[in-house]
Design a protein around this motif. Structure first.
Motif, PDB file in Angstrom:
ATOM      1  N   MET A 451       0.826  -1.215   0.000  1.00  0.00           N
ATOM      2  CA  MET A 451       0.000   0.000   0.000  1.00  0.00           C
ATOM      3  C   MET A 451       0.858   1.262   0.000  1.00  0.00           C
ATOM      4  N   PHE A 452       2.159   1.113   0.278  1.00  0.00           N
ATOM      5  CA  PHE A 452       3.088   2.243   0.288  1.00  0.00           C
ATOM      6  C   PHE A 452       4.158   1.987  -0.764  1.00  0.00           C
ATOM      7  N   PRO A 453       3.956   2.422  -1.995  1.00  0.00           N
ATOM      8  CA  PRO A 453       4.888   2.043  -3.083  1.00  0.00           C
ATOM      9  C   PRO A 453       6.307   2.574  -2.890  1.00  0.00           C
ATOM     10  N   LEU A 454       6.470   3.818  -2.441  1.00  0.00           N
ATOM     11  CA  LEU A 454       7.820   4.341  -2.240  1.00  0.00           C
ATOM     12  C   LEU A 454       8.522   3.629  -1.094  1.00  0.00           C
ATOM     13  N   THR A 455       7.746   3.331  -0.046  1.00  0.00           N
ATOM     14  CA  THR A 455       8.333   2.671   1.126  1.00  0.00           C
ATOM     15  C   THR A 455       8.764   1.251   0.802  1.00  0.00           C
ATOM     16  N   SER A 456       7.936   0.544   0.062  1.00  0.00           N
ATOM     17  CA  SER A 456       8.263  -0.859  -0.249  1.00  0.00           C
ATOM     18  C   SER A 456       9.534  -0.968  -1.094  1.00  0.00           C
ATOM     19  N   ALA A 457       9.853   0.104  -1.853  1.00  0.00           N
ATOM     20  CA  ALA A 457      11.069   0.077  -2.682  1.00  0.00           C
ATOM     21  C   ALA A 457      12.293   0.561  -1.927  1.00  0.00           C
ATOM     22  N   ALA A 458      12.143   1.089  -0.719  1.00  0.00           N
ATOM     23  CA  ALA A 458      13.277   1.590   0.063  1.00  0.00           C
ATOM     24  C   ALA A 458      14.062   0.414   0.634  1.00  0.00           C
ATOM     25  N   PRO A 459      15.391   0.447   0.599  1.00  0.00           N
ATOM     26  CA  PRO A 459      16.200  -0.703   1.051  1.00  0.00           C
ATOM     27  C   PRO A 459      16.008  -1.055   2.524  1.00  0.00           C
ATOM     28  N   GLN A 460      15.933  -0.067   3.408  1.00  0.00           N
ATOM     29  CA  GLN A 460      15.888  -0.319   4.843  1.00  0.00           C
ATOM     30  C   GLN A 460      14.472  -0.189   5.415  1.00  0.00           C
ATOM     31  N   ALA A 461      13.456  -0.314   4.580  1.00  0.00           N
ATOM     32  CA  ALA A 461      12.087  -0.112   5.051  1.00  0.00           C
ATOM     33  C   ALA A 461      11.670  -1.173   6.063  1.00  0.00           C
ATOM     34  N   ALA A 462      12.115  -2.391   5.904  1.00  0.00           N
ATOM     35  CA  ALA A 462      11.699  -3.470   6.803  1.00  0.00           C
ATOM     36  C   ALA A 462      12.136  -3.200   8.235  1.00  0.00           C
ATOM     37  N   LYS A 463      13.271  -2.532   8.418  1.00  0.00           N
ATOM     38  CA  LYS A 463      13.747  -2.248   9.769  1.00  0.00           C
ATOM     39  C   LYS A 463      12.950  -1.139  10.451  1.00  0.00           C
ATOM     40  N   GLU A 464      12.190  -0.383   9.688  1.00  0.00           N
ATOM     41  CA  GLU A 464      11.406   0.729  10.244  1.00  0.00           C
ATOM     42  C   GLU A 464       9.930   0.367  10.403  1.00  0.00           C
ATOM     43  N   ARG A 465       9.627  -0.934  10.309  1.00  0.00           N
ATOM     44  CA  ARG A 465       8.227  -1.360  10.349  1.00  0.00           C
ATOM     45  C   ARG A 465       7.564  -0.986  11.663  1.00  0.00           C
TER      46      ARG A 465
END
Length: 616
Positions: A451-465
């Motif tokens: 649902m967040f296209p820019l976030t899903s493409a960010a390398p470190q997004a999983a760590k900021e969940r």
């Protein structure tokens, strides 16, 4: 010698009693003398009021008092002032009379505006007001341009005809004032005929520092619900709730409106509006305890969007500082645009962030995230604030999330704006967004960020969940806080779909429930429901089902937002600028924004509208 002396009489006092009334003063009897045709032999005709005519000399055009309307005084005037015409015959005086009448007629024709030119002048003024242009544009641009075009295409005669259209700045101002007065009068008649209306009201300051109070109204007009501009009043001193109520109440009295007619009121959350004792709403409730008040949904949604965890707040502030560093320096902006062009970026400039414009936040962050690499390159030779953050992937992941979430909030805000929005549809949109928040929380727990296209493409997004989940939970709680009664809208599902048998009618009166039961099996109305807008359907049903229709229309009259006031403020800012800071803006605003058209044909045929000074 005593006979030459005048002795003073002793003062006598008289007491007025019932037996000794005061002497009555004798009133002089006034006689209105009438003109006779024989007076023309003395060189006189009559002018003025037919009941009290004045003699007028056909030779010198001198007017005498009515008391001089006797042959002896008329003859004396002729003998003393015009002795050469004492022996003139009656034909001479008739020719002098006819000559004077022809000269007077030519003078009137020279200053009288034709019906077509008058109507064209009003239509020109309306166009200028609708386009929010200065009044001088008519005589400096529009009319000269029209004369040039007409002269080239149709010939000089057509251009000369256009010169007859009055178009000076003072004339355009008078035309706009006339149309504004007619619109206001016509709207007051419509509101009185409707008997009920809803009000949205807001206050702001213009470029000259004057406080302007704006109001819009929604009412029933024949077979539909209309909304339009009501008034714009300048607040002379304070902008307290008491002063706002006084100005609004005075306007109601001037136009024969009462607070019992007002069924709904929408305002922002300012203290002057919502104060419990001296607020505007409190003053209105004292006049009409049954009025329904509503805090603007747009303002509440903007307040919800401001609540964020400290980690995201810090990222937002740092991003705004980066953008404003470049946008506030013209040289830096030009150099950055040149760099973006050389690097082949889709966009070549950042967007300036402003707190007043609610939708700017999402667009600013999206553009910054898109140009983050170019900005990092640009910061190598420039002292961009927090430039080291641009190389931090976790910081960029948080920036991407902010761009995504504010993009969704902007989308919701844009859906809530617009004309003819009612409380039911707006609340459904809020409920829909709250439902999406729950869906996003579940997806985030499962590790999905589609649902967040820019976030899903960010390398470190999983760590900021965890940060994202915290923010979504905060948004959910804030929506529930600012929209506590959003679930109660289900009690009005019967308004949006009266033929749906699962719609609850438990909170309606027995009479309304009976009518609703009959309406649900009415096939004729079911066909109308699929063809007509919601407001027109319920107004069409009012004759057969008055109780349930009255209830439905009253709910549809309520304003969910102060969008029309915000739109009027934008128009006011455009009209009243540095070059026109002394403009009295209410009349221009009414003609520009009102959905009630001016009755130009009615205004333009009035006799007093055709007579103006020769210098138009």
């Amino acid at each position: 010698m005593e006979r030459f002396l005048v002795r003073s009489k002793p003062a006598t006092t008289s007491v007025e009693t019932a037996d000794n009334p005061p002497p009555k003063e004798k009133r002089k009897k006034t006689v209105s003398r009438q003109y006779h045709d024989s007076y023309l032999s003395y060189g006189f005709i009559w002018t003025g009021d037919v009941n009290n005519p004045q003699p007028e000399c056909v030779v010198c055009r001198e007017k005498l008092a009515n008391a001089n309307m006797v042959p002896s005084k008329l003859k004396r005037h002729l003998e003393t002032k015009h002795p050469a015409h004492v022996h003139s015959n009656l034909d001479y005086f008739r020719r002098a009379r006819d000559l004077n009448q022809r000269q007077q007629g030519r003078l009137l024709d020279s200053v009288k505006v034709s019906d077509k030119a008058m109507e064209a002048s009003y239509m020109l003024a309306e166009l200028i007001a609708k386009q929010k242009k200065p009044h001088t544009i008519a005589e400096t641009l529009i009319l000269p341009a029209c004369k040039i075009l007409a002269g080239v295409m149709l010939g000089p005669d057509a251009a000369n005809e256009l010169s007859k259209v009055p178009s000076s700045d003072n004339t355009i101002k008078r035309r706009i004032d006339d149309m504004s007065e007619d619109i206001e009068e016509h709207l007051a008649e419509k509101l009185q005929a409707s008997g009920r209306f809803s009000l949205q009201i807001d206050e702001s300051t213009d470029i000259s520092g004057a406080a302007q109070l704006l109001a819009n109204v929604r009412y029933v007009d024949a077979d539909s619900i209309k909304e339009t501009f009501l008034f714009c009043k300048e607040m002379e001193s304070h902008t307290t709730g008491e002063e706002i109520f006084r100005v609004t109440n005075d306007y109601f009295k001037e136009n024969s409106l009462t607070w019992n007619m007002c069924v709904g009121l929408c305002t922002d959350g300012a203290a002057s509006m919502t104060g419990r004792v001296k607020g505007f709403i409190a003053k209105v409730r004292a006049q009409n305890p049954h009025i329904v008040t509503n805090h603007c949904i747009l303002h509440r949604e903007a307040l919800v969007a401001k609540t964020m965890p400290p980690e995201l707040t810090e990222v937002l502030n740092q991003a705004v500082q980066m953008v404003n560093y470049i946008k506030s320096r013209p040289l830096k902006s030009r150099l950055f645009s040149q760099l973006c062009a050389e690097m082949g970026a889709d966009h070549q400039s950042l967007i300036l962030h402003t707190e007043v414009r609610w939708l700017s936040r999402g667009k600013v962050l999206s553009r910054l995230y898109e140009l983050r690499e170019q900005l990092l390159e640009f910061s190598g030779e420039n002292a961009v604030p927090h430039k080291d953050k641009l190389a931090d992937e976790r910081w960029c992941a948080r920036l991407a999330y902010l761009a995504d979430i504010f993009g969704h909030l902007n989308e919701l805000n844009a859906k809530l704006q617009g004309r003819n929005e009612n409380i039911l549809s707006s609340t459904d949109k809020i409920r829909g967004f709250m439902g999406k928040l729950l869906l996003w929380q579940e997806a985030l727990e499962q590790g999905s960020m589609d649902m967040f296209p820019l976030t899903s493409a960010a390398p470190q997004a999983a760590k900021e969940r965890a940060v994202y989940a915290e923010h979504l939970q905060t948004l959910k709680e804030r929506f529930e806080q600012y929209f506590p009664r959003v679930a109660d809208i289900e009690d009005y599902d019967w308004i949006q779909d009266p033929f749906h048998h699962e719609s609850s009618t438990e909170k309606l009166s027995m009479k309304e429930r009976e009518e609703c039961a009959e309406l649900r099996v009415d096939r004729t109305l079911k066909l109308k429901f699929s063809e007509l807008p919601l407001d027109q359907f319920w107004l069409a049903s009012a004759s057969e089902y008055p109780s349930i229709s009255h209830h439905a229309i009253e709910q549809l009259l309520h304003f969910p937002t102060t969008y029309l006031c915000e739109l009027a403020f934008s128009t006011l800012t455009y009209m009243k600028n540095n070059s026109r800071s002394r403009l009295s803006v209410e009349q221009d605003l009414r003609v520009a924004l009102s959905s009630v058209p001016p009755r130009i044909k009615k205004i333009s045929v009035r006799p007093d509208r055709h007579m103006y000074p020769i210098n138009l």
